[in-house]
Enzyme design. Structure first.
Site, PDB file in Angstrom:
ATOM      1  N   THR A 141     -11.614  13.767  -5.576  1.00 30.94           N
ATOM      2  CA  THR A 141     -11.866  12.390  -5.119  1.00 30.94           C
ATOM      3  C   THR A 141     -11.435  12.314  -3.656  1.00 30.94           C
ATOM      4  O   THR A 141     -12.176  12.711  -2.780  1.00 30.94           O
ATOM      5  CB  THR A 141     -11.117  11.365  -5.987  1.00 30.94           C
ATOM      6  OG1 THR A 141      -9.748  11.738  -6.098  1.00 30.94           O
ATOM      7  CG2 THR A 141     -11.728  11.300  -7.371  1.00 30.94           C
ATOM      8  N   LYS A 198      -7.198  17.765  -9.946  1.00 31.44           N
ATOM      9  CA  LYS A 198      -7.542  16.842  -8.867  1.00 31.44           C
ATOM     10  C   LYS A 198      -6.489  15.746  -8.857  1.00 31.44           C
ATOM     11  O   LYS A 198      -5.908  15.400  -9.898  1.00 31.44           O
ATOM     12  CB  LYS A 198      -8.938  16.265  -9.068  1.00 31.44           C
ATOM     13  CG  LYS A 198      -8.979  15.003  -9.919  1.00 31.44           C
ATOM     14  CD  LYS A 198      -8.902  13.736  -9.087  1.00 31.44           C
ATOM     15  CE  LYS A 198      -8.362  12.564  -9.916  1.00 31.44           C
ATOM     16  NZ  LYS A 198      -8.132  11.378  -9.098  1.00 31.44           N
ATOM     17  N   THR A 240      -0.477  13.090 -14.981  1.00 35.46           N
ATOM     18  CA  THR A 240      -0.523  12.241 -13.804  1.00 35.46           C
ATOM     19  C   THR A 240      -1.730  12.553 -12.942  1.00 35.46           C
ATOM     20  O   THR A 240      -1.713  12.272 -11.760  1.00 35.46           O
ATOM     21  CB  THR A 240       0.727  12.466 -12.949  1.00 35.46           C
ATOM     22  OG1 THR A 240       0.787  13.858 -12.614  1.00 35.46           O
ATOM     23  CG2 THR A 240       1.975  12.067 -13.674  1.00 35.46           C
ATOM     24  N   GLU A 275      -2.174  11.668  -0.623  1.00 37.15           N
ATOM     25  CA  GLU A 275      -2.838  10.830   0.380  1.00 37.15           C
ATOM     26  C   GLU A 275      -1.909  10.424   1.526  1.00 37.15           C
ATOM     27  O   GLU A 275      -0.896   9.759   1.327  1.00 37.15           O
ATOM     28  CB  GLU A 275      -3.360   9.548  -0.288  1.00 37.15           C
ATOM     29  CG  GLU A 275      -4.623   9.778  -1.093  1.00 37.15           C
ATOM     30  CD  GLU A 275      -5.035   8.556  -1.892  1.00 37.15           C
ATOM     31  OE1 GLU A 275      -4.286   7.567  -1.898  1.00 37.15           O
ATOM     32  OE2 GLU A 275      -6.101   8.609  -2.503  1.00 37.15           O
ATOM     33  N   ASN A 302      -5.056   3.688   1.327  1.00 37.43           N
ATOM     34  CA  ASN A 302      -5.038   2.874   0.125  1.00 37.43           C
ATOM     35  C   ASN A 302      -5.370   1.415   0.383  1.00 37.43           C
ATOM     36  O   ASN A 302      -5.434   0.615  -0.541  1.00 37.43           O
ATOM     37  CB  ASN A 302      -3.693   3.022  -0.585  1.00 37.43           C
ATOM     38  CG  ASN A 302      -3.602   4.389  -1.238  1.00 37.43           C
ATOM     39  OD1 ASN A 302      -4.376   4.702  -2.118  1.00 37.43           O
ATOM     40  ND2 ASN A 302      -2.680   5.213  -0.758  1.00 37.43           N
ATOM     41  N   SER A 357      -9.904   2.496  -4.549  1.00 28.51           N
ATOM     42  CA  SER A 357      -9.899   3.438  -5.678  1.00 28.51           C
ATOM     43  C   SER A 357      -9.135   2.857  -6.840  1.00 28.51           C
ATOM     44  O   SER A 357      -8.234   2.082  -6.656  1.00 28.51           O
ATOM     45  CB  SER A 357      -9.280   4.756  -5.267  1.00 28.51           C
ATOM     46  OG  SER A 357      -7.881   4.630  -5.169  1.00 28.51           O
TER      47      SER A 357
END
Lengths: 385, 385
Positions: free
Chosen positions: B148, B170, B181, B261, B380, B385
């Site tokens: 992703t 992923k 997780t 991220e 974010n 997402s």
């Protein structure tokens, strides 16, 4: 006027050199009586600063003559030397005010680990200077001296028939609950018994300061103090007093939220139709601490999926497929599925309303938080507090 | 090779149009036998996506023929239509593979609330196409199709005497524990009984994926699956297998941490001399979730006070005045007070070691996390997402 709005209180704020900016950094609030009632709630963090350890002993007899507060250093994790500094601060104030050191509360705020000899010398000198400048209109000066990353002074006054409550607060980050969540001093000339003062303070903080959860981080130094002297000669009904105290506390809590470090949204999370108030609070806090949700709000993105994901981590009664979520008046999720398009939600205003309808009971609670922003990261990476 | 490194597995990854970028977004992993053992751990989030609800039923008989995975949409909170999509996906794969739909696991990842008719059509077409492209060297293609916001494909292979374990993962955000997780598929040609496979998977995930806590946010879609076919004809000692599986899981977990991220630091929090392993984990997680600490690390600030403040919020046995804290080899706090100057700590490398010595027992645990950065907030807030 803040803490000097009620009769019989004096305050001062002075610059003692603790802040590198040269701004005021030591405040003193003195109760001139006739009664010297004190109540306080403290951080529930088990890692407590020296002033907390000291003040928890002072409050045991519910008698408080004065509060000495400093910014520019937390005096936390500074060893026995740091505790002696707090002790000496209380003794210095007691000597000058001709009272017992055991009736002097001490509060500190600033960088953890700061509390060396230079710190001690400045705090003691600042305490002496502040006491020499005590004035019946010194409330604002005191409120300014406790500011850290606060961008505005935070004070509030509530008056009723013949009696008044005044308060000052500091706090612009690290606002998470665990009893108190900031430095707050509240004064009143209402005539209260010690137990009533304690009850009213706990009731008010539980509904206000304790439901402000800016960044989920609990401080080592937080304390909310109420001083009552009965100078008005009026003994209010305890429920009336508690309601007025809650109103004042709510006003201060809103000011803390509005000045939270780096925030661009003040988020009000209202959880309705929960099985119990406790579960409503748990759900609200879970959402308030979800970084992904908070970052989405910063980006003006009505990402309701992150709300449901946060609720799912709680133990509260709910059915994920029977929850409604509203953002700023738009129902974006109903019965666990998409409702109105998220694009319909206007998230550009600073005030953001999130309503979570759990549809399992009749209890509700409101938790306040802020968004997670670039400025929050910046302030807390660059500013060592 | 990832999931096709062991004998008897085939995989494929195709672009079905779920991702607006046109990149691969549907993967299939098939076990060609002889045995069809399956084990899985799922997110403990009570708000579960449709594929989780489905897969939790599939795994009950511990028999798994294949796993179908898609990125580009979480199929979470998409109502009964969404559940039917998952069901139809399993049926489509079962029909083409000539097996039972009840032995097909389904995994989805992407935006919550995504799962409309177009999504269903693309997933079904992608499943058909992927099955037509199944290959004994298709592991990397599958690993690419589940990405992703991942910037790199994440695979690992561990080989022992005659048997092999392969895996793909992923996950680049929303990495918090609660069993699994992230999306992970692990395959092995070792000959395992179903209960041993389950035991080994839970042991490995408990020590690796479950101790990676990137941002404290728990996903609705996470699943870690182990498929075992015995194709090697070798039955390893269960402890040997569990150790190898833990090694592979640790490698994948490190890759997830390294690609989190927006992160600029990979923080390894080692808690030693705790009263119990559980308390060591609690302390590590508390620090890993403290935004103020994480922002300080982003700013290369060895702010140990925030570490102690985070420990203080736990219920673990410790004395705040008998804790040592080391950062990157420098003891910045000893016995609850400042030790070496924080400036001595070099926090410029990405790898960051935090050692917390609680000095109350002999247990220890390691938790991995990342710092809180501008890029985390950006990704974010801008990426839905």
């Amino acid at each position: 006027m803040s803490v000097t709005a009620p009769q019989g209180f004096e305050a001062a704020g002075v610059a003692a050199g603790l802040k590198s900016t040269g701004k005021p950094d030591v405040a003193v609030v003195v109760n001139r009586g006739p009664r010297k009632i004190g109540a306080a709630v403290f951080t529930s963090n088990r890692a407590k600063a020296n002033p907390i350890i000291w003040s928890q002993q002072v409050i045991l007899d519910r008698t408080v003559e004065a509060v000495v507060l400093n910014s520019g250093g937390a005096n936390c994790f500074t060893g026995s030397f740091g505790f002696q500094t707090t002790h000496q601060t209380a003794e210095k104030a007691a000597e000058l005010l001709d009272v017992s050191a055991g009736d002097i509360l001490v509060c500190s705020t600033g960088l953890i680990g700061t509390g060396d000899e230079a710190f001690r010398a400045k705090v003691l000198a600042g305490t002496e200077q502040a006491i020499s400048e005590l004035a019946a209109d010194g409330g604002d000066a005191a409120a300014q001296a406790i500011m850290t990353t606060d961008t505005v002074m935070k004070t509030a006054v509530v008056s009723r028939d013949g009696w008044t409550i005044g308060g000052m607060a500091k706090g612009a980050g690290m606002l998470a609950p665990g009893l108190a969540t900031m430095l707050v001093v509240i004064t009143t000339d209402a005539d209260l018994d010690a137990l009533d003062a304690d009850t009213a303070l706990r009731r008010a903080t539980g509904q206000t300061f304790d439901r402000l959860d800016s960044d989920g981080c609990m401080s080592t130094n937080d304390q909310v103090t109420l001083l009552a002297n009965g100078a008005s000669g009026i003994r209010p009904d305890i429920d009336d007093f508690a309601a007025a105290l809650t109103e004042l506390s709510d006003e201060l809590a809103l000011k803390l939220q509005g000045d939270a470090e780096g925030a661009s949204h003040d988020i009000t999370i209202r959880v309705t139709n929960a099985a119990s108030e406790q579960e409503a609070v748990e759900v609200g806090r879970s959402v308030a601490r979800n970084n992904l949700f908070k970052a989405a709000i910063f980006g003006n993105d009505a990402n309701w999926g992150r709300v449901l994901a946060a609720i799912g981590t709680t133990s509260a009664q709910f059915d994920p497929y029977n929850v409604d979520v509203w953002m700023n008046g738009v129902r974006v999720c109903s019965e666990g599925g998409p409702d109105r398009p998220r694009e319909e939600v206007d998230l550009t205003p600073r005030a953001t309303d999130l309503l979570i309808d759990l549809q399992v009971g009749e209890a509700e609670a409101t938790i306040r938080t802020n968004d997670l922003t670039h400025d929050y990261v910046h302030e807390n990476s660059a500013y060592a507090s």
